[in-house]
Enzyme design. Structure first.
Site, PDB file in Angstrom:
ATOM      1  N   ASP A   1       0.868  -1.199   0.000  1.00 21.44           N
ATOM      2  CA  ASP A   1       0.000   0.000   0.000  1.00 21.44           C
ATOM      3  C   ASP A   1       0.900   1.243   0.000  1.00 21.44           C
ATOM      4  O   ASP A   1       2.123   1.138   0.043  1.00 21.44           O
ATOM      5  CB  ASP A   1      -0.946  -0.017   1.234  1.00 21.44           C
ATOM      6  CG  ASP A   1      -0.184   0.003   2.571  1.00 21.44           C
ATOM      7  OD1 ASP A   1      -0.455  -0.855   3.423  1.00 21.44           O
ATOM      8  OD2 ASP A   1       0.693   0.881   2.744  1.00 21.44           O
TER       9      ASP A   1
ATOM     10  N   HIS B   1       8.416  -5.319  -1.480  1.00 23.82           N
ATOM     11  CA  HIS B   1       7.492  -6.228  -2.183  1.00 23.82           C
ATOM     12  C   HIS B   1       6.656  -5.521  -3.238  1.00 23.82           C
ATOM     13  O   HIS B   1       5.633  -6.052  -3.671  1.00 23.82           O
ATOM     14  CB  HIS B   1       6.584  -6.951  -1.168  1.00 23.82           C
ATOM     15  CG  HIS B   1       7.345  -7.898  -0.282  1.00 23.82           C
ATOM     16  ND1 HIS B   1       6.800  -8.464   0.847  1.00 23.82           N
ATOM     17  CD2 HIS B   1       8.615  -8.357  -0.351  1.00 23.82           C
ATOM     18  CE1 HIS B   1       7.685  -9.242   1.424  1.00 23.82           C
ATOM     19  NE2 HIS B   1       8.822  -9.188   0.732  1.00 23.82           N
TER      20      HIS B   1
ATOM     21  N   GLY C   1       4.772  -4.961  13.119  1.00 23.92           N
ATOM     22  CA  GLY C   1       3.642  -5.559  12.397  1.00 23.92           C
ATOM     23  C   GLY C   1       4.010  -6.565  11.351  1.00 23.92           C
ATOM     24  O   GLY C   1       3.411  -6.599  10.276  1.00 23.92           O
TER      25      GLY C   1
ATOM     26  N   ASN D   1       4.354  -5.606  18.236  1.00 26.91           N
ATOM     27  CA  ASN D   1       3.418  -6.577  17.666  1.00 26.91           C
ATOM     28  C   ASN D   1       2.517  -7.067  18.797  1.00 26.91           C
ATOM     29  O   ASN D   1       3.012  -7.431  19.860  1.00 26.91           O
ATOM     30  CB  ASN D   1       4.201  -7.777  17.092  1.00 26.91           C
ATOM     31  CG  ASN D   1       3.353  -8.643  16.186  1.00 26.91           C
ATOM     32  OD1 ASN D   1       2.163  -8.861  16.439  1.00 26.91           O
ATOM     33  ND2 ASN D   1       3.950  -9.133  15.101  1.00 26.91           N
TER      34      ASN D   1
ATOM     35  N   CYS E   1       0.831  -6.826 -29.149  1.00 28.00           N
ATOM     36  CA  CYS E   1       1.499  -8.143 -29.010  1.00 28.00           C
ATOM     37  C   CYS E   1       0.762  -9.065 -28.045  1.00 28.00           C
ATOM     38  O   CYS E   1       1.161 -10.218 -27.855  1.00 28.00           O
ATOM     39  CB  CYS E   1       2.942  -7.942 -28.531  1.00 28.00           C
ATOM     40  SG  CYS E   1       3.041  -7.421 -26.809  1.00 28.00           S
TER      41      CYS E   1
ATOM     42  N   CYS F   1       6.388  -0.053 -24.504  1.00 23.05           N
ATOM     43  CA  CYS F   1       5.063   0.572 -24.388  1.00 23.05           C
ATOM     44  C   CYS F   1       4.703   0.783 -22.912  1.00 23.05           C
ATOM     45  O   CYS F   1       5.140   0.031 -22.037  1.00 23.05           O
ATOM     46  CB  CYS F   1       4.013  -0.341 -25.012  1.00 23.05           C
ATOM     47  SG  CYS F   1       4.405  -0.740 -26.724  1.00 23.05           S
TER      48      CYS F   1
HETATM   49  N1  APR Z   1      -0.094  -3.481  14.917  1.00 22.54           N
HETATM   50  C1  APR Z   1       1.052  -4.205  14.837  1.00 22.54           C
HETATM   51  N2  APR Z   1       1.111  -5.487  14.434  1.00 22.54           N
HETATM   52  C2  APR Z   1      -0.055  -6.065  14.096  1.00 22.54           C
HETATM   53  C3  APR Z   1      -1.298  -5.396  14.156  1.00 22.54           C
HETATM   54  C4  APR Z   1      -1.281  -4.047  14.579  1.00 22.54           C
HETATM   55  N3  APR Z   1      -2.418  -3.341  14.671  1.00 22.54           N
HETATM   56  N4  APR Z   1      -2.274  -6.262  13.744  1.00 22.54           N
HETATM   57  C5  APR Z   1      -1.651  -7.416  13.435  1.00 22.54           C
HETATM   58  N5  APR Z   1      -0.317  -7.308  13.660  1.00 22.54           N
HETATM   59  C6  APR Z   1       0.727  -8.304  13.436  1.00 22.54           C
HETATM   60  C7  APR Z   1       0.279  -9.741  13.501  1.00 22.54           C
HETATM   61  O1  APR Z   1       0.376 -10.233  14.837  1.00 22.54           O
HETATM   62  C8  APR Z   1       1.325 -10.418  12.590  1.00 22.54           C
HETATM   63  O2  APR Z   1       2.463 -10.789  13.360  1.00 22.54           O
HETATM   64  O3  APR Z   1       1.189  -8.104  12.112  1.00 22.54           O
HETATM   65  C9  APR Z   1       1.728  -9.324  11.611  1.00 22.54           C
HETATM   66  C10 APR Z   1       1.203  -9.529  10.209  1.00 22.54           C
HETATM   67  O4  APR Z   1       1.831 -10.679   9.703  1.00 22.54           O
HETATM   68  P1  APR Z   1       1.495 -11.139   8.205  1.00 22.54           P
HETATM   69  O5  APR Z   1       0.026 -11.102   8.006  1.00 22.54           O
HETATM   70  O6  APR Z   1       2.247 -12.410   7.980  1.00 22.54           O
HETATM   71  O7  APR Z   1       2.093  -9.977   7.299  1.00 22.54           O
HETATM   72  P2  APR Z   1       3.610  -9.756   6.905  1.00 22.54           P
HETATM   73  O8  APR Z   1       4.512 -10.189   8.011  1.00 22.54           O
HETATM   74  O9  APR Z   1       3.731  -8.380   6.426  1.00 22.54           O
HETATM   75  O10 APR Z   1       3.770 -10.766   5.658  1.00 22.54           O
HETATM   76  C11 APR Z   1       4.984 -10.701   4.942  1.00 22.54           C
HETATM   77  O11 APR Z   1       4.061 -12.184   3.279  1.00 22.54           O
HETATM   78  O12 APR Z   1       2.258 -12.853   2.001  1.00 22.54           O
HETATM   79  C12 APR Z   1       3.452 -12.153   1.990  1.00 22.54           C
HETATM   80  O13 APR Z   1       4.008 -10.433   0.512  1.00 22.54           O
HETATM   81  C13 APR Z   1       3.226 -10.713   1.647  1.00 22.54           C
HETATM   82  O14 APR Z   1       4.461  -8.760   2.416  1.00 22.54           O
HETATM   83  C14 APR Z   1       3.770  -9.937   2.846  1.00 22.54           C
HETATM   84  C15 APR Z   1       4.706 -10.937   3.488  1.00 22.54           C
END
Ligand code: APR
Length: 253
Positions: free
Chosen positions: A111, A126, A197, A223, A160, A144
């Protein structure tokens, strides 16, 4: 249910933020959760608990069902355009402006909330869901503009037939080399790494905390739940990005 952060650890990390010459922040999907954007692996709400990443986050999946994958990303893009940066994004950008030369933000997120919060120099590991690129190099060697191929789901080159794809890194694909180099460089040079996060499930991003620690940095995780890289941290602050980053990064002290 996540317990509240340990006040002693919180104070220790704040002291390190104040003293740091360089702070590298690695963010994951949890950084944008309080902006209403779904994470991937949170139980029940994570995208991968509802969708198959092999179908929706791989080149093979896109080639097999291009319209299905294109539509899924279009839906996610719309949600991200409606989302607003949360207090965590804003606290990071404010800290970076108030402490010039100190902050590097490295994100796994696709994002644009760090950028819209006022931190355009965010390093994207990513890719960018709001951008698009060609699925393959042009068979005719032309350059293009994928944005000009506006027709179709996914859009297709009228000449293409090349398909337009989201400009994100799918499983099995290489990460953008310049972004990885910049992220590794920042992780090696920082005094403090904040990991916010992320589940730490996906490499090489997850390895940046180890890179920083091995280079002598202190590492703190923000986290609400356990992550796969908690062992790399000197402090684990159980809380969310939007609640913990503002007090951690507030420079008006
Ligand atoms: N604040 C902080 N952390 C949070 C919150 C919050 N409000 N809500 C959830 N989390 C934590 C969760 O506990 C979890 O540990 O954020 C983490 C999200 O983990 P994932 O969903 O695995 O996301 P991410 O670690 O970014 O994944 C890495 O995996 O699928 C691929 O390309 C995708 O970039 C992504 C990569």
């Amino acid at each position: 249910m996540a317990e509240a952060p340990d006040p002693v650890a919180l104070a220790a990390v704040r002291a390190h933020v104040d003293a740091a010459r360089r702070v590298c922040v690695l963010t994951g999907a949890g950084m944008s959760a309080e902006s209403g954007i779904a994470t991937f692996r949170d139980p029940a709400t994570g995208l991968w608990s509802k969708f198959d990443p092999a179908v929706l986050a791989s080149v093979e999946g896109f080639r097999a069902q291009p319209q299905h994958v294109w539509d899924w990303y279009a839906q996610r893009r719309e949600g991200m355009r409606r989302a607003r940066p949360n207090a965590g994004h804003l606290a990071l950008a404010a800290f970076g402006r108030q402490r010039p030369g100190v902050l590097t933000v490295v994100t796994q997120n696709v994002d644009d909330l760090h950028q819209r919060a006022g931190w355009p120099e965010t390093i994207r590991l990513h890719g960018d869901i709001l951008a698009a690129r060609w699925l393959t190099p042009c068979p005719r060697g032309k350059a293009c503009d994928p944005a000009a191929a506006a027709v179709g789901r996914p859009p297709r080159c009228a000449e293409c037939g090349n398909l337009v794809r989201p400009d994100v890194v799918w499983f099995g694909e290489m990460l953008p080399e310049r972004a990885v180099d910049a992220a590794e460089h920042a992780a090696r040079r920082c005094d403090l790494m904040l990991v916010v996060g992320t589940s730490g499930a996906v490499w090489p991003a997850a390895g940046l905390a180890h890179t920083a620690r091995r280079a002598g940095a202190r590492v703190a995780i923000v986290n609400p739940d356990d992550s796969e890289i908690d062992d790399e941290a000197h402090w684990v602050l159980r809380g969310t990005a939007a609640t913990l980053l503002p007090p951690l990064l507030d420079t008006r002290r």
